[in-house]
Design an enzyme around this catalytic site. Sequence first.
Site, PDB file in Angstrom:
ATOM      1  N   GLU A 152      52.056  24.632  20.605  1.00 35.61           N
ATOM      2  CA  GLU A 152      50.433  25.379  21.339  1.00 35.61           C
ATOM      3  C   GLU A 152      49.952  23.468  21.278  1.00 35.61           C
ATOM      4  O   GLU A 152      48.771  23.132  21.987  1.00 35.61           O
ATOM      5  CB  GLU A 152      50.235  25.899  20.516  1.00 35.61           C
ATOM      6  CG  GLU A 152      50.628  27.262  20.236  1.00 35.61           C
ATOM      7  CD  GLU A 152      50.932  27.804  21.628  1.00 35.61           C
ATOM      8  OE1 GLU A 152      50.127  27.265  22.640  1.00 35.61           O
ATOM      9  OE2 GLU A 152      51.584  28.584  22.006  1.00 35.61           O
TER      10      GLU A 152
ATOM     11  N   HIS B   4      50.084  20.900  23.704  1.00 33.59           N
ATOM     12  CA  HIS B   4      48.918  21.626  24.926  1.00 33.59           C
ATOM     13  C   HIS B   4      47.985  20.661  24.610  1.00 33.59           C
ATOM     14  O   HIS B   4      47.210  20.270  25.341  1.00 33.59           O
ATOM     15  CB  HIS B   4      48.551  23.325  25.020  1.00 33.59           C
ATOM     16  CG  HIS B   4      50.399  23.545  25.818  1.00 33.59           C
ATOM     17  ND1 HIS B   4      50.562  23.294  27.088  1.00 33.59           N
ATOM     18  CD2 HIS B   4      50.787  25.227  25.254  1.00 33.59           C
ATOM     19  CE1 HIS B   4      51.552  24.732  27.365  1.00 33.59           C
ATOM     20  NE2 HIS B   4      51.370  25.459  25.942  1.00 33.59           N
TER      21      HIS B   4
ATOM     22  N   HIS C 222      46.639  17.906  26.843  1.00 29.89           N
ATOM     23  CA  HIS C 222      44.548  17.699  27.000  1.00 29.89           C
ATOM     24  C   HIS C 222      44.575  16.190  26.576  1.00 29.89           C
ATOM     25  O   HIS C 222      43.013  16.130  27.820  1.00 29.89           O
ATOM     26  CB  HIS C 222      44.051  18.884  26.206  1.00 29.89           C
ATOM     27  CG  HIS C 222      42.909  18.986  27.090  1.00 29.89           C
ATOM     28  ND1 HIS C 222      41.612  20.103  25.989  1.00 29.89           N
ATOM     29  CD2 HIS C 222      42.214  18.600  27.917  1.00 29.89           C
ATOM     30  CE1 HIS C 222      40.488  19.723  26.928  1.00 29.89           C
ATOM     31  NE2 HIS C 222      41.143  18.715  28.047  1.00 29.89           N
TER      32      HIS C 222
END
Length: 227
Positions: A95, A98, A102
């Site tokens: 996670e 991600h 970004h």
Amino acid sequence: MYWIIFIGIMLVSWIVQWRFKSKFKKYSEMPLSSGMSGAEIAQKMLRDNGISDVQVISVEGQLTDHYNPANRTVNLSPDVYAGRSVAAAAVAAHECGHAVQHATAYSWLQFRSAMVPMVSVASKIVSWVLLLGVIMAASGNFYVLAIGVGALFLTTVFSFITLPVEFDASNRALAWLNTANITHSTEEHDGAKDALKWAAMTYVVAALSALVTLLYYASILFGGRRD
């Protein structure tokens, strides 16, 4: 023919989901030698990547882990947030992968995020529009079905765009877990890799299922128009 393929995909999907859950359970019972919790691992990975504006929080549910780019939060389920296992480490790092995507403006994530508003609307209406479209197509009116197929096309494209995003996040996670010495042993690293592989497989099957469904309704639309 399409129904045979669709049933096959559904069977494979069930097998993959079962396999993923069994793998997650297995590696949830494998203690992490570093003794770090999922929350601590997530916070460290963010710090190591120079990310200071993302918060790590706990959310209710099982396997509800996700990164929210809108409010910049890494959301971890209780078992992952407080867990000190190989599975918790793998999911927490994934996670955060991600979040790193970004922060570094990873192109596939940007493309996926840009599609979210359209896909959100399409996914809400697609089932009802397709049902109404098939009914109306019986009387020769294919306009509603065409809208449904268009909405289904959007959600299918979204499913396939999700694949490189998920695979890249897992690759980032595994590389960092290794270099940060979070997974000390080969057994721990292989366990984390195996857990993330089966998690990724659920996305692959979902994308294939979406494609088969799209082809089925597209065949009704274009086959009917030729008639």
